[in-house]
Design a protein around this motif. Structure first.
Motif, PDB file in Angstrom:
ATOM      1  N   ASN A 100      -9.707 -19.233 -22.769  1.00 48.17           N
ATOM      2  CA  ASN A 100      -9.456 -20.070 -23.941  1.00 48.17           C
ATOM      3  C   ASN A 100      -8.787 -19.282 -25.059  1.00 48.17           C
ATOM      4  O   ASN A 100      -8.008 -19.843 -25.826  1.00 48.17           O
ATOM      5  CB  ASN A 100     -10.758 -20.708 -24.434  1.00 48.17           C
ATOM      6  CG  ASN A 100     -11.021 -22.037 -23.780  1.00 48.17           C
ATOM      7  OD1 ASN A 100     -10.604 -23.066 -24.282  1.00 48.17           O
ATOM      8  ND2 ASN A 100     -11.689 -22.008 -22.625  1.00 48.17           N
ATOM      9  N   LEU A 101      -9.093 -17.998 -25.158  1.00 53.03           N
ATOM     10  CA  LEU A 101      -8.441 -17.164 -26.173  1.00 53.03           C
ATOM     11  C   LEU A 101      -6.932 -17.075 -25.939  1.00 53.03           C
ATOM     12  O   LEU A 101      -6.159 -16.858 -26.870  1.00 53.03           O
ATOM     13  CB  LEU A 101      -9.042 -15.761 -26.189  1.00 53.03           C
ATOM     14  CG  LEU A 101     -10.416 -15.613 -26.809  1.00 53.03           C
ATOM     15  CD1 LEU A 101     -10.926 -14.191 -26.629  1.00 53.03           C
ATOM     16  CD2 LEU A 101     -10.404 -15.981 -28.282  1.00 53.03           C
ATOM     17  N   LEU A 102      -6.534 -17.238 -24.694  1.00 51.43           N
ATOM     18  CA  LEU A 102      -5.111 -17.179 -24.365  1.00 51.43           C
ATOM     19  C   LEU A 102      -4.400 -18.494 -24.629  1.00 51.43           C
ATOM     20  O   LEU A 102      -3.197 -18.504 -24.904  1.00 51.43           O
ATOM     21  CB  LEU A 102      -4.924 -16.796 -22.893  1.00 51.43           C
ATOM     22  CG  LEU A 102      -5.383 -15.407 -22.487  1.00 51.43           C
ATOM     23  CD1 LEU A 102      -5.247 -15.228 -20.987  1.00 51.43           C
ATOM     24  CD2 LEU A 102      -4.607 -14.340 -23.235  1.00 51.43           C
ATOM     25  N   THR A 103      -5.132 -19.612 -24.562  1.00 50.83           N
ATOM     26  CA  THR A 103      -4.474 -20.915 -24.591  1.00 50.83           C
ATOM     27  C   THR A 103      -4.862 -21.806 -25.765  1.00 50.83           C
ATOM     28  O   THR A 103      -4.100 -22.694 -26.127  1.00 50.83           O
ATOM     29  CB  THR A 103      -4.785 -21.693 -23.291  1.00 50.83           C
ATOM     30  OG1 THR A 103      -6.208 -21.868 -23.184  1.00 50.83           O
ATOM     31  CG2 THR A 103      -4.270 -20.941 -22.071  1.00 50.83           C
ATOM     32  N   ASN A 104      -6.007 -21.602 -26.358  1.00 47.86           N
ATOM     33  CA  ASN A 104      -6.507 -22.490 -27.395  1.00 47.86           C
ATOM     34  C   ASN A 104      -6.059 -21.981 -28.768  1.00 47.86           C
ATOM     35  O   ASN A 104      -6.571 -20.981 -29.271  1.00 47.86           O
ATOM     36  CB  ASN A 104      -8.032 -22.568 -27.308  1.00 47.86           C
ATOM     37  CG  ASN A 104      -8.631 -23.548 -28.277  1.00 47.86           C
ATOM     38  OD1 ASN A 104      -8.244 -23.602 -29.441  1.00 47.86           O
ATOM     39  ND2 ASN A 104      -9.597 -24.306 -27.794  1.00 47.86           N
ATOM     40  N   GLU A 105      -5.120 -22.689 -29.358  1.00 46.72           N
ATOM     41  CA  GLU A 105      -4.543 -22.254 -30.640  1.00 46.72           C
ATOM     42  C   GLU A 105      -5.592 -22.223 -31.752  1.00 46.72           C
ATOM     43  O   GLU A 105      -5.566 -21.344 -32.619  1.00 46.72           O
ATOM     44  CB  GLU A 105      -3.363 -23.153 -31.028  1.00 46.72           C
ATOM     45  CG  GLU A 105      -2.472 -22.559 -32.073  1.00 46.72           C
ATOM     46  CD  GLU A 105      -1.854 -21.226 -31.665  1.00 46.72           C
ATOM     47  OE1 GLU A 105      -1.732 -20.338 -32.538  1.00 46.72           O
ATOM     48  OE2 GLU A 105      -1.485 -21.050 -30.491  1.00 46.72           O
ATOM     49  N   ASN A 106      -6.528 -23.174 -31.739  1.00 46.18           N
ATOM     50  CA  ASN A 106      -7.591 -23.189 -32.759  1.00 46.18           C
ATOM     51  C   ASN A 106      -8.466 -21.945 -32.668  1.00 46.18           C
ATOM     52  O   ASN A 106      -8.822 -21.348 -33.687  1.00 46.18           O
ATOM     53  CB  ASN A 106      -8.447 -24.446 -32.638  1.00 46.18           C
ATOM     54  CG  ASN A 106      -7.695 -25.694 -33.033  1.00 46.18           C
ATOM     55  OD1 ASN A 106      -6.795 -25.645 -33.866  1.00 46.18           O
ATOM     56  ND2 ASN A 106      -8.046 -26.813 -32.420  1.00 46.18           N
ATOM     57  N   LEU A 107      -8.807 -21.552 -31.460  1.00 42.44           N
ATOM     58  CA  LEU A 107      -9.623 -20.349 -31.267  1.00 42.44           C
ATOM     59  C   LEU A 107      -8.844 -19.096 -31.664  1.00 42.44           C
ATOM     60  O   LEU A 107      -9.384 -18.200 -32.306  1.00 42.44           O
ATOM     61  CB  LEU A 107     -10.077 -20.272 -29.807  1.00 42.44           C
ATOM     62  CG  LEU A 107     -11.287 -19.448 -29.470  1.00 42.44           C
ATOM     63  CD1 LEU A 107     -12.497 -19.813 -30.319  1.00 42.44           C
ATOM     64  CD2 LEU A 107     -11.648 -19.597 -28.000  1.00 42.44           C
ATOM     65  N   ARG A 108      -7.584 -19.067 -31.345  1.00 46.14           N
ATOM     66  CA  ARG A 108      -6.733 -17.933 -31.725  1.00 46.14           C
ATOM     67  C   ARG A 108      -6.615 -17.845 -33.248  1.00 46.14           C
ATOM     68  O   ARG A 108      -6.671 -16.760 -33.816  1.00 46.14           O
ATOM     69  CB  ARG A 108      -5.358 -18.057 -31.076  1.00 46.14           C
ATOM     70  CG  ARG A 108      -5.396 -17.929 -29.550  1.00 46.14           C
ATOM     71  CD  ARG A 108      -4.050 -18.181 -28.904  1.00 46.14           C
ATOM     72  NE  ARG A 108      -3.084 -17.152 -29.240  1.00 46.14           N
ATOM     73  CZ  ARG A 108      -3.043 -15.939 -28.689  1.00 46.14           C
ATOM     74  NH1 ARG A 108      -3.936 -15.578 -27.794  1.00 46.14           N
ATOM     75  NH2 ARG A 108      -2.109 -15.074 -29.046  1.00 46.14           N
ATOM     76  N   ASN A 109      -6.481 -18.998 -33.901  1.00 45.55           N
ATOM     77  CA  ASN A 109      -6.406 -19.021 -35.362  1.00 45.55           C
ATOM     78  C   ASN A 109      -7.730 -18.580 -35.989  1.00 45.55           C
ATOM     79  O   ASN A 109      -7.723 -17.926 -37.040  1.00 45.55           O
ATOM     80  CB  ASN A 109      -6.010 -20.408 -35.856  1.00 45.55           C
ATOM     81  CG  ASN A 109      -4.555 -20.714 -35.576  1.00 45.55           C
ATOM     82  OD1 ASN A 109      -3.729 -19.807 -35.406  1.00 45.55           O
ATOM     83  ND2 ASN A 109      -4.222 -21.991 -35.506  1.00 45.55           N
ATOM     84  N   LEU A 110      -8.835 -18.937 -35.366  1.00 45.69           N
ATOM     85  CA  LEU A 110     -10.143 -18.497 -35.861  1.00 45.69           C
ATOM     86  C   LEU A 110     -10.246 -16.975 -35.801  1.00 45.69           C
ATOM     87  O   LEU A 110     -10.696 -16.336 -36.756  1.00 45.69           O
ATOM     88  CB  LEU A 110     -11.260 -19.149 -35.045  1.00 45.69           C
ATOM     89  CG  LEU A 110     -12.688 -18.810 -35.449  1.00 45.69           C
ATOM     90  CD1 LEU A 110     -12.985 -19.277 -36.866  1.00 45.69           C
ATOM     91  CD2 LEU A 110     -13.678 -19.435 -34.474  1.00 45.69           C
ATOM     92  N   LEU A 111      -9.801 -16.389 -34.698  1.00 47.62           N
ATOM     93  CA  LEU A 111      -9.781 -14.927 -34.589  1.00 47.62           C
ATOM     94  C   LEU A 111      -8.954 -14.316 -35.720  1.00 47.62           C
ATOM     95  O   LEU A 111      -9.391 -13.366 -36.366  1.00 47.62           O
ATOM     96  CB  LEU A 111      -9.179 -14.493 -33.249  1.00 47.62           C
ATOM     97  CG  LEU A 111     -10.100 -14.310 -32.066  1.00 47.62           C
ATOM     98  CD1 LEU A 111      -9.302 -13.855 -30.842  1.00 47.62           C
ATOM     99  CD2 LEU A 111     -11.210 -13.355 -32.366  1.00 47.62           C
ATOM    100  N   LYS A 112      -7.782 -14.852 -35.935  1.00 43.55           N
ATOM    101  CA  LYS A 112      -6.895 -14.336 -36.988  1.00 43.55           C
ATOM    102  C   LYS A 112      -7.544 -14.468 -38.363  1.00 43.55           C
ATOM    103  O   LYS A 112      -7.424 -13.571 -39.199  1.00 43.55           O
ATOM    104  CB  LYS A 112      -5.559 -15.076 -36.971  1.00 43.55           C
ATOM    105  CG  LYS A 112      -4.695 -14.753 -35.777  1.00 43.55           C
ATOM    106  CD  LYS A 112      -3.423 -15.595 -35.794  1.00 43.55           C
ATOM    107  CE  LYS A 112      -2.639 -15.428 -34.514  1.00 43.55           C
ATOM    108  NZ  LYS A 112      -1.481 -16.332 -34.451  1.00 43.55           N
ATOM    109  N   ALA A 113      -8.252 -15.577 -38.581  1.00 44.31           N
ATOM    110  CA  ALA A 113      -8.914 -15.793 -39.873  1.00 44.31           C
ATOM    111  C   ALA A 113      -9.966 -14.731 -40.150  1.00 44.31           C
ATOM    112  O   ALA A 113     -10.226 -14.378 -41.298  1.00 44.31           O
ATOM    113  CB  ALA A 113      -9.543 -17.184 -39.916  1.00 44.31           C
ATOM    114  N   TYR A 114     -10.555 -14.209 -39.098  1.00 43.14           N
ATOM    115  CA  TYR A 114     -11.561 -13.151 -39.248  1.00 43.14           C
ATOM    116  C   TYR A 114     -10.945 -11.758 -39.138  1.00 43.14           C
ATOM    117  O   TYR A 114     -11.649 -10.758 -39.046  1.00 43.14           O
ATOM    118  CB  TYR A 114     -12.680 -13.319 -38.225  1.00 43.14           C
ATOM    119  CG  TYR A 114     -13.660 -14.397 -38.606  1.00 43.14           C
ATOM    120  CD1 TYR A 114     -14.634 -14.155 -39.569  1.00 43.14           C
ATOM    121  CD2 TYR A 114     -13.619 -15.643 -38.026  1.00 43.14           C
ATOM    122  CE1 TYR A 114     -15.535 -15.132 -39.942  1.00 43.14           C
ATOM    123  CE2 TYR A 114     -14.510 -16.641 -38.374  1.00 43.14           C
ATOM    124  CZ  TYR A 114     -15.473 -16.373 -39.335  1.00 43.14           C
ATOM    125  OH  TYR A 114     -16.351 -17.341 -39.697  1.00 43.14           O
TER     126      TYR A 114
END
Length: 166
Positions: free
Chosen positions: A144-158
């Motif tokens: 999901n970290l590779l494909t889910n843009e919301n999860l990727r954005n959450l990582l970036k936010a942190y």
């Protein structure tokens, strides 16, 4: 990329248990005394602190099939006591599956936040999630970290860097 390759790229925290097993994996027959384990750990990045002997002993006893603590049985047997202050790995030279027996923790707080969010969201949507093995849960998370843009954005936010999309 396969599941284990994805999991290997995650910044999972390395535990005392893993460090102790690493030491014993490099010793003859997977055996060693507490003092020798502490000495080897002192030569690594691990901060062993002032109570290293009790921490190492407690960690081993939590996973020892014959620690002498008759009130507590190890849920996951990794070690065997072979003498006073001397232990060996039960399945030497095979390594235990640490993911399957320990709490999933990340060194990077962004990944930890993303994992906690993902885990709670997935568990709330699918009641079968609690019965899925931890390794499979991490694999699903990594994919999901590779494909889910919301999860990727959450990582970036942190402040964490999402894994590269391949």
């Amino acid at each position: 990329m396969e599941g284990n390759e994805l999991i290997d790229k995650l910044p999972l925290s390395k535990t005392w248990l893993e460090d102790i097993v690493d030491v014993l994996m490099n010793r003859s027959n997977g055996e060693g005394e507490i003092e020798a384990i502490i000495l080897a750990l002192s030569k690594t990045d691990r901060d062993i602190g002032a109570e290293a002997a009790s921490t190492v002993t407690r960690t081993i006893n939590n996973y020892c099939r014959n620690s002498g603590d008759t009130e507590k049985k190890a849920k996951h047997e990794i070690f065997e006591r072979v003498g006073p202050g001397r232990y060996k790995l039960l399945n030497y030279p095979s390594r235990p599956d640490f993911i399957g027996i320990q709490k999933i923790q990340f060194d990077d707080s962004g990944y930890q936040q993303a994992w906690d969010f993902f885990y709670k969201l997935t568990a709330s949507k699918d009641k079968r999630w609690k019965n899925v093995p931890k390794r499979k849960k991490l694999e699903v998370f990594a994919k999901n970290l590779l494909t889910n843009e919301n999860l990727r954005n959450l990582l970036k936010a942190y402040g964490a860097e999402p894994p590269a999309i391949v």
